[in-house]
Design an enzyme around this catalytic site. Sequence first.
Site, mmCIF file in Angstrom:
data_model
loop_
_atom_site.group_PDB
_atom_site.id
_atom_site.type_symbol
_atom_site.label_atom_id
_atom_site.label_comp_id
_atom_site.label_asym_id
_atom_site.label_seq_id
_atom_site.Cartn_x
_atom_site.Cartn_y
_atom_site.Cartn_z
ATOM 1 N N ARG A 1 0.772 -1.450 -0.076
ATOM 2 C CA ARG A 1 0.482 0.094 0.339
ATOM 3 C C ARG A 1 1.027 1.248 -0.068
ATOM 4 N NH1 ARG A 1 -4.413 2.432 -1.134
ATOM 5 N NH2 ARG A 1 -5.747 3.517 0.830
ATOM 6 N N GLU B 1 -4.142 -7.486 -6.392
ATOM 7 C CA GLU B 1 -2.818 -7.704 -6.683
ATOM 8 C C GLU B 1 -2.252 -9.011 -6.197
ATOM 9 O OE1 GLU B 1 0.329 -5.391 -6.646
ATOM 10 O OE2 GLU B 1 0.006 -3.773 -8.176
ATOM 11 N N ASP C 1 1.031 3.915 2.340
ATOM 12 C CA ASP C 1 1.663 3.325 4.022
ATOM 13 C C ASP C 1 3.135 3.354 3.983
ATOM 14 O OD1 ASP C 1 -0.792 2.848 4.954
ATOM 15 O OD2 ASP C 1 -1.071 1.047 5.352
#
Length: 168
Positions: A30, A97, A33
């Site tokens: 991510r 994904e 993050d």
Amino acid sequence: MASAIRPRTSSLSSSTPIHPWDYEVFLNFRGEDTRKGFTDHLYAALVRKGIVTFRDDEGLSRGEKISSEPFRAIEKSRCALVILSENYADSKWCLEELAKIMECRIEMGLLVFPVFYHVDPSDARWVRGSYRYALIKHQRSRYDRQTERWREALSEVAYLSGWDLRER
């Protein structure tokens, strides 16, 4: 735009092994993050060691169409590092994904290693906490069919042996 740095090799070298994959490592993470910290450092370390690594450099903006490039890269990778972070499951892109990674694990023998970056592995395994709230949000916003697939992929990857980086 994705990046993959390939070490230079001589075409005359007979000791250079030929692999059926284009990338040794596929990084699934991510961006919001971990991109500017952990993932950038990990990517740089892999490249320094000469490990051919696929990393999606551009974050996907809201409303943008998902490219097929990362899915092809997953299929052409030897292993995948799945970096599970606090807001990982907020991203439909990360979850798509991940579902593809877990599919390739079964169908193609892709090696998969989870990295629990400041999250409890059991939250992903049992889909609790931020993972639960994110999946509920996705389910309510017309991603009902995909949500179960994503839930299974999250739970499955969390049962694999990996690295727990909560205290680091």
